[in-house]
Design a protein around this motif. Structure first.
Motif, PDB file in Angstrom:
ATOM      1  N   GLU A   1       4.102   2.117 -15.399  1.00 40.14           N
ATOM      2  CA  GLU A   1       3.414   1.654 -14.191  1.00 40.14           C
ATOM      3  C   GLU A   1       3.865   2.493 -12.988  1.00 40.14           C
ATOM      4  O   GLU A   1       3.433   3.630 -12.846  1.00 40.14           O
ATOM      5  N   MET A   2       4.779   1.992 -12.164  1.00 39.24           N
ATOM      6  CA  MET A   2       5.189   2.777 -10.996  1.00 39.24           C
ATOM      7  C   MET A   2       6.481   3.559 -11.246  1.00 39.24           C
ATOM      8  O   MET A   2       6.799   4.487 -10.519  1.00 39.24           O
ATOM      9  N   ALA A   3       7.223   3.156 -12.273  1.00 38.73           N
ATOM     10  CA  ALA A   3       8.338   3.934 -12.830  1.00 38.73           C
ATOM     11  C   ALA A   3       9.446   4.291 -11.843  1.00 38.73           C
ATOM     12  O   ALA A   3      10.079   5.336 -11.959  1.00 38.73           O
ATOM     13  N   ILE A   4       9.688   3.430 -10.880  1.00 41.11           N
ATOM     14  CA  ILE A   4      10.736   3.724  -9.909  1.00 41.11           C
ATOM     15  C   ILE A   4      11.949   2.835 -10.166  1.00 41.11           C
ATOM     16  O   ILE A   4      11.811   1.745 -10.746  1.00 41.11           O
ATOM     17  N   THR A   5      13.118   3.283  -9.777  1.00 47.06           N
ATOM     18  CA  THR A   5      14.327   2.466  -9.898  1.00 47.06           C
ATOM     19  C   THR A   5      14.579   1.759  -8.579  1.00 47.06           C
ATOM     20  O   THR A   5      14.128   2.216  -7.517  1.00 47.06           O
ATOM     21  N   PRO A   6      15.323   0.650  -8.605  1.00 47.94           N
ATOM     22  CA  PRO A   6      15.642  -0.021  -7.341  1.00 47.94           C
ATOM     23  C   PRO A   6      16.348   0.897  -6.348  1.00 47.94           C
ATOM     24  O   PRO A   6      16.061   0.856  -5.148  1.00 47.94           O
ATOM     25  N   GLU A   7      17.248   1.740  -6.863  1.00 44.78           N
ATOM     26  CA  GLU A   7      17.999   2.640  -5.992  1.00 44.78           C
ATOM     27  C   GLU A   7      17.075   3.657  -5.314  1.00 44.78           C
ATOM     28  O   GLU A   7      17.193   3.922  -4.105  1.00 44.78           O
ATOM     29  N   LEU A   8      16.153   4.222  -6.093  1.00 48.34           N
ATOM     30  CA  LEU A   8      15.232   5.214  -5.527  1.00 48.34           C
ATOM     31  C   LEU A   8      14.267   4.552  -4.548  1.00 48.34           C
ATOM     32  O   LEU A   8      13.919   5.145  -3.517  1.00 48.34           O
ATOM     33  N   ALA A   9      13.841   3.342  -4.861  1.00 43.07           N
ATOM     34  CA  ALA A   9      12.946   2.616  -3.952  1.00 43.07           C
ATOM     35  C   ALA A   9      13.622   2.402  -2.604  1.00 43.07           C
ATOM     36  O   ALA A   9      13.019   2.629  -1.544  1.00 43.07           O
ATOM     37  N   GLU A  10      14.862   1.957  -2.638  1.00 41.87           N
ATOM     38  CA  GLU A  10      15.612   1.748  -1.402  1.00 41.87           C
ATOM     39  C   GLU A  10      15.756   3.056  -0.617  1.00 41.87           C
ATOM     40  O   GLU A  10      15.544   3.092   0.603  1.00 41.87           O
ATOM     41  N   LYS A  11      16.112   4.127  -1.313  1.00 45.81           N
ATOM     42  CA  LYS A  11      16.319   5.422  -0.671  1.00 45.81           C
ATOM     43  C   LYS A  11      15.039   5.904   0.019  1.00 45.81           C
ATOM     44  O   LYS A  11      15.058   6.351   1.175  1.00 45.81           O
ATOM     45  N   ARG A  12      13.912   5.811  -0.679  1.00 48.23           N
ATOM     46  CA  ARG A  12      12.633   6.279  -0.129  1.00 48.23           C
ATOM     47  C   ARG A  12      12.261   5.499   1.128  1.00 48.23           C
ATOM     48  O   ARG A  12      11.818   6.078   2.132  1.00 48.23           O
TER      49      ARG A  12
ATOM     50  N   LYS B   1       1.875   8.967 -14.276  1.00 53.74           N
ATOM     51  CA  LYS B   1       1.372  10.120 -15.027  1.00 53.74           C
ATOM     52  C   LYS B   1       0.168   9.789 -15.905  1.00 53.74           C
ATOM     53  O   LYS B   1      -0.038  10.389 -16.951  1.00 53.74           O
ATOM     54  N   GLY B   2      -0.617   8.814 -15.458  1.00 55.07           N
ATOM     55  CA  GLY B   2      -1.828   8.456 -16.194  1.00 55.07           C
ATOM     56  C   GLY B   2      -1.578   7.691 -17.476  1.00 55.07           C
ATOM     57  O   GLY B   2      -2.484   7.546 -18.310  1.00 55.07           O
TER      58      GLY B   2
ATOM     59  N   PHE C   1       0.818  -1.220   0.000  1.00 62.50           N
ATOM     60  CA  PHE C   1       0.000   0.000   0.000  1.00 62.50           C
ATOM     61  C   PHE C   1       0.859   1.282   0.000  1.00 62.50           C
ATOM     62  O   PHE C   1       0.325   2.379   0.106  1.00 62.50           O
ATOM     63  N   GLU C   2       2.168   1.131  -0.143  1.00 58.55           N
ATOM     64  CA  GLU C   2       3.089   2.256  -0.021  1.00 58.55           C
ATOM     65  C   GLU C   2       3.243   3.034  -1.338  1.00 58.55           C
ATOM     66  O   GLU C   2       3.802   2.530  -2.311  1.00 58.55           O
ATOM     67  N   LYS C   3       2.781   4.290  -1.348  1.00 57.15           N
ATOM     68  CA  LYS C   3       2.872   5.131  -2.551  1.00 57.15           C
ATOM     69  C   LYS C   3       4.274   5.690  -2.782  1.00 57.15           C
ATOM     70  O   LYS C   3       4.588   6.145  -3.887  1.00 57.15           O
ATOM     71  N   GLU C   4       5.133   5.640  -1.742  1.00 60.57           N
ATOM     72  CA  GLU C   4       6.524   6.081  -1.917  1.00 60.57           C
ATOM     73  C   GLU C   4       7.265   5.201  -2.913  1.00 60.57           C
ATOM     74  O   GLU C   4       8.334   5.568  -3.415  1.00 60.57           O
ATOM     75  N   LEU C   5       6.713   4.037  -3.216  1.00 62.38           N
ATOM     76  CA  LEU C   5       7.353   3.134  -4.169  1.00 62.38           C
ATOM     77  C   LEU C   5       7.013   3.464  -5.622  1.00 62.38           C
ATOM     78  O   LEU C   5       7.399   2.732  -6.528  1.00 62.38           O
ATOM     79  N   SER C   6       6.300   4.547  -5.837  1.00 62.34           N
ATOM     80  CA  SER C   6       6.073   5.027  -7.204  1.00 62.34           C
ATOM     81  C   SER C   6       6.821   6.335  -7.388  1.00 62.34           C
ATOM     82  O   SER C   6       6.989   7.109  -6.439  1.00 62.34           O
ATOM     83  N   LYS C   7       7.299   6.583  -8.593  1.00 59.63           N
ATOM     84  CA  LYS C   7       8.157   7.739  -8.850  1.00 59.63           C
ATOM     85  C   LYS C   7       7.508   9.053  -8.419  1.00 59.63           C
ATOM     86  O   LYS C   7       8.157   9.917  -7.833  1.00 59.63           O
ATOM     87  N   ASN C   8       6.207   9.184  -8.696  1.00 58.96           N
ATOM     88  CA  ASN C   8       5.503  10.428  -8.358  1.00 58.96           C
ATOM     89  C   ASN C   8       4.821  10.394  -6.993  1.00 58.96           C
ATOM     90  O   ASN C   8       4.063  11.296  -6.653  1.00 58.96           O
TER      91      ASN C   8
END
Length: 419
Positions: free
Chosen positions: A141-152, A97-98, A64-71
């Motif tokens: 889809e969620m458009a996040i990188t592994p590195e950004l996911a970890e950081k968030r 972005k829809g 349910f975590e929205k931090e795992l999406s780029k936006n």
């Protein structure tokens, strides 16, 4: 006294019919949802440490975590809504972005995917952990990188503690993120009245629902939609149209039957028969009754001419296949269209041969629209199309209604294995 005997006989007959239906279901690969955590872990070939309460708690929060999406605006749950059967209720998945899925793909349910051996519409992945990596990173889809996911996740409390409880270390990595999500998804199992019936509660289903279950088996649906999840076990060709045998048995068995058939045909050359019926009997006993029955029902028609089984004109091979005169052996190509508009030009597996993952049918009454591109909105229409194009059955309105009734009995709530 006579009335009492009649009633008792009716009850016995009713019970016998129910027992036979339950037995038929098991024989055709249908099974109920495991009743407890121990049985579930046994079914999934997992130990408790792999599906601990701590990992499930972490996985649920990440799901349910929205931090795992780029936006920071969508989560896994955005497309997999439990109130919509674990899907999203729209024809095409919408993400970052829809953006719409470029192949016009419909979101499959996340519920009961624990019982799937194939994931994604082309069946390219066979584990939930690997599947989870796809939507997180896909640009549409969620458009996040592994590195950004970890950081968030590292920046947000109380994740360090949750990771420590779940993995024995507060070190956060992308691999642990997707593992926790996958573990949580393995517990998203639903149970309905259908499961109670399979475990011996004969009153769990109405007569219409029982008839629907019987039709589901006898019409060949169970050939593809089997197992606990009623699907998800393999990829199959869609549409099949007139090759009914593909919904009745495995590709390996079909190849064996065809080899057996052509061997018997070669033997016919040295035989003399007075009638076609004698030829048919010879083929039947030479092939073996079961193989002949499958071939007869699903692949060829029983008309013998010039020592070959000849397909009737109304369903001749060239009604679906055409030959290029310059290179006949390599040029038999299919003309069978999709039974609906081919939006997105997605043709299943990487080979582009129209092989798709067999969808799970649990909670199917909630997961409209149907098929890989969400082209069909009504369950009745989807059932009718599957009957025509997959099992060569022109289902009656009553049969379709009974099948819908059966699917409603399969519908259920998420089981709380970990309390």
């Amino acid at each position: 006294m006579k009335c009492i005997l009649i009633i008792l006989m009716s009850i016995c007959l009713f019970a016998t019919e129910d027992f036979e239906l339950i037995t038929k279901a098991y024989k055709n690969g249908l099974r109920p949802v495991p009743s407890d955590l121990e049985s579930l872990l046994l079914e999934l070939k997992l130990e408790y440490k792999n599906v601990s309460k701590e990992k499930v708690v972490l996985g649920k929060k990440l799901f349910f975590e929205k931090e795992l999406s780029k936006n920071r605006d969508i989560s896994c749950a955005s497309c997999h809504n439990f109130k919509k059967g674990g899907a999203d209720g729209i024809p095409t998945a919408i993400g970052h972005k829809g953006l719409k899925n470029p192949f016009h793909l419909n979101t499959p349910t996340v519920l009961n995917t624990a019982f799937s051996k194939k994931l994604f519409w082309n069946g390219e992945t066979d584990t939930l952990k690997e599947q989870a990596k796809g939507p997180l990173q896909a640009p549409f889809e969620m458009a996040i990188t592994p590195e950004l996911a970890e950081k968030r996740i590292k920046e947000k409390t109380p994740y360090k503690e949750l990771f420590k409880y779940a993995f024995g270390s507060d070190k956060i990595s992308f691999e642990k993120i997707v593992e926790a999500i996958a573990v949580y998804e393995k517990t998203l199992v639903t149970k309905g009245r259908y499961d109670k019936f399979l475990t011996g509660n004969e009153n769990a289903l109405s007569s219409n629902e029982k008839e629907g279950l019987n039709l589901f088996i006898t019409k060949g649906c169970v050939g593809c939609h089997n197992g606990i999840g009623l699907g998800g076990q393999e990829i199959r060709k869609f549409p099949l149209t007139y090759h009914h045998i593909w919904s009745l048995t495995t590709p390996q068995r079909i190849a064996q039957i065809k080899r057996n058939y052509f061997t018997v045909l070669s033997m016919l050359k040295n035989k003399n028969f007075n009638t076609n019926e004698q030829k048919i009997d010879y083929i039947k006993y030479s092939m073996g009754f079961e193989d002949f029955k499958l071939m007869d029902k699903g692949f060829f028609h029983r008309i013998v001419d010039n020592q070959r089984l000849k397909v009737m004109t109304s369903t001749a091979c060239n009604s679906c296949h055409v030959n290029n005169q310059t290179e006949v052996k390599k040029s038999i190509i299919t003309k069978i269209p999709f039974p609906f508009e081919n939006k997105g030009d997605f043709l299943g597996s990487k080979s582009k041969e129209k092989y798709f993952r067999v969808p799970l049918l649990r909670n199917i009454v909630q997961t409209k629209p149907y098929f890989h591109n969400g082209s069909v909105n009504k369950l009745q229409d989807a059932i009718n199309l599957m009957g025509v194009h997959q099992t060569r059955n022109q289902l009656t309105p009553k049969e379709i209604d009974d099948l819908v009734a059966f699917f409603k009995s399969v519908d259920g709530e998420i089981v709380e294995y970990l309390k």
